[in-house]
Design an enzyme around this catalytic site. Structure first.
Site, mmCIF file in Angstrom:
data_model
loop_
_atom_site.group_PDB
_atom_site.id
_atom_site.type_symbol
_atom_site.label_atom_id
_atom_site.label_comp_id
_atom_site.label_asym_id
_atom_site.label_seq_id
_atom_site.Cartn_x
_atom_site.Cartn_y
_atom_site.Cartn_z
ATOM 1 N N LYS A 10 31.344 69.736 29.017
ATOM 2 C CA LYS A 10 32.701 69.471 28.525
ATOM 3 C C LYS A 10 33.147 70.539 27.512
ATOM 4 O O LYS A 10 32.398 71.452 27.220
ATOM 5 C CB LYS A 10 32.771 68.063 27.930
ATOM 6 C CG LYS A 10 32.327 66.959 28.911
ATOM 7 C CD LYS A 10 33.296 66.767 30.072
ATOM 8 C CE LYS A 10 32.705 66.084 31.287
ATOM 9 N NZ LYS A 10 32.341 64.691 31.164
HETATM 10 C C1 LIG Z 1 31.988 63.402 31.928
HETATM 11 C C2 LIG Z 1 32.915 62.291 32.152
HETATM 12 C C3 LIG Z 1 32.634 60.982 31.745
HETATM 13 C C4 LIG Z 1 31.302 60.575 31.198
HETATM 14 O O1 LIG Z 1 30.899 61.321 30.104
HETATM 15 P P1 LIG Z 1 29.416 61.138 29.525
HETATM 16 O O2 LIG Z 1 29.520 61.662 28.128
HETATM 17 O O3 LIG Z 1 28.523 61.988 30.393
HETATM 18 O O4 LIG Z 1 29.058 59.721 29.589
HETATM 19 C C5 LIG Z 1 33.597 60.008 31.914
HETATM 20 N N1 LIG Z 1 34.777 60.288 32.479
HETATM 21 C C6 LIG Z 1 35.081 61.527 32.911
HETATM 22 C C7 LIG Z 1 36.421 61.784 33.522
HETATM 23 C C8 LIG Z 1 34.149 62.568 32.784
HETATM 24 O O5 LIG Z 1 34.431 63.779 33.251
#
Ligand SMILES: *Cc1c(COP(=O)(O)O)cnc(C)c1O
Length: 393
Positions: A196
């Site tokens: 992210k």
């Molecule tokens: C990555 C992601 C999540 C989950 O994130 P984590 O921190 O890995 O639990 C949820 N929603 C979206 C749209 C994502 O891209």
């Protein structure tokens, strides 16, 4: 030869860790606290200030954050949550963890976000049938905000809570304010997973302007245990005393992860501008090709978590799969976001079928995600653009 191959491998996403990040984590590791130390609150404060929101609750992942926020919003068995099918499974799973039901709202063909028009139509039908959702989860796909003002107006009319899945959208803005300010929602959740926009390794955060929601999230984050006398049911038995007043979970994040988060947050705006620069290189290079390029909402600034194009079937005989394979052969880590959640076997077993959300399904058959991360070098960008151009000529 190895050198040559290695040089040309471009992954689709990659974290950006600086010497300052390493120093911040090292400093924390040598301090007295590894788990609940001062960095957790500092990181919460820093993100809240950055977004212009009242409260922030750091958690072990965005998935944990979505689950906690749903519970804090009172979602439980008998409740209904609606979200976009074009998302990671976690946006829907959070309802199932609470014993609630899930349904989806098809996407807008331009933004790839949940369609406000589809939402409106579905709400009217649901109202007649007495099955309105208690929570709607708009997902800011690729970092571009959903039409939050319009969704908020529908929430006022139909009485549901709004929980933004902002996992892609750290650093984005909408109508001049940061995503995460919760102007048009009850709460928003960020992800700090390594792919992210900024990272703590694994991690997430709940943002809200609602003090009770923040306090409930904090309580549930740590087993439902409190040391706050005003919440206790029995007399205090001494300095060691605490009470478990609800069945919570353990979704805490560590202090050294938050040390990394604080250090990363300082560079978030820089990361987003670099992403934007790479996007302009892509848009320029791809303008004449049979590709549908990302649409940009004039009321929003995307944080450009993903760069997604669709192979335009009307203009080319080539398929998404062929482009995907050509990129992978060239050492380019193309990806696909997302397989619609409702066609996952788990959701198919709950009764969803292919054909239920045709816009998301058609989009899925044509979309491809190209590499995009701040550490891309100009030769990486050039390698991607020339491989795509070459594929179509
Ligand atoms: C990555 C992601 C999540 C989950 O994130 P984590 O921190 O890995 O639990 C949820 N929603 C979206 C749209 C994502 O891209």
């Amino acid at each position: 030869m190895m050198e040559q191959i290695k040089k040309n491998i471009v992954s689709y996403a990659r974290q950006q860790i600086s010497d300052e990040d390493v120093q911040a984590v090292t400093k924390c590791l040598r301090s007295d606290w590894l788990t609940q130390g001062p960095c957790v609150e500092q990181f919460e404060r820093a993100v809240a200030d950055y977004c212009g929101v009242g409260h922030a609750v750091a958690v072990s992942s965005a998935t944990a954050g979505l689950h906690l926020a749903c519970r804090a919003l009172g979602l439980c068995s008998g409740g209904i949550l609606w979200t976009s099918p074009n998302t990671f499974v976690a946006s829907a799973n959070c309802a199932k963890y609470c014993g609630a039901d899930v349904d989806f709202v098809d996407i807008d063909p331009h933004s790839y976000n949940l369609s406000v028009e589809q939402l409106r139509q579905k709400l009217v039908v649901a109202q007649k049938q007495g099955c309105l959702p208690s929570v709607v989860v708009p997902v800011h796909f690729a970092g571009q905000s959903c039409a939050m003002m319009e969704i908020h107006a529908l929430a006022e009319e139909f009485g549901f809570a709004i929980l933004e899945d902002a996992a892609h959208a750290a650093g984005a803005d909408y109508l001049g304010r940061k995503v995460g300010c919760c102007e048009f929602s009850d709460a928003a959740v960020f992800s700090w997973h390594a792919v992210k926009n900024i990272t703590t390794g694994e991690g997430g955060m709940i943002l809200t302007n609602n003090r009770d929601l923040a306090e409930r999230s904090r309580l549930l984050r740590s087993h439902g245990i409190t040391r706050d006398h005003s919440l206790m049911e029995k007399p205090d038995e001494g300095p060691w005393y605490y009470e478990q007043i609800e069945l919570g979970v353990h979704y805490r994040i560590t202090d050294f992860q938050c040390a990394l988060g604080i250090s990363q947050l300082a560079r978030l705006d820089e990361f987003v501008s670099r992403r934007r620069e790479i996007v302009s290189c892509y848009s320029m290079a791809f303008s004449g090709l049979p590709l549908i390029l990302p649409w940009e909402n004039p009321h929003a600034n995307s944080s450009w978590h993903l760069y997604v194009v669709q192979v335009d079937e009307r203009r080319t005989g080539r398929t998404r799969r062929q482009l995907f394979d050509a990129l992978r052969t060239a050492g380019i880590g193309a990806n696909v976001h997302y397989i619609p959640v409702h066609i996952q076997p788990y959701y198919a077993r709950l009764g969803f079928r292919l054909g239920d959300f045709p816009v998301a399904e058609a989009y899925y058959s044509r979309c491809i995600t190209l590499p995009l991360f701040p550490g891309m070098r100009s030769e990486d960008i050039e390698h991607v653009t020339s491989t795509v151009q070459h594929f179509f000529t």
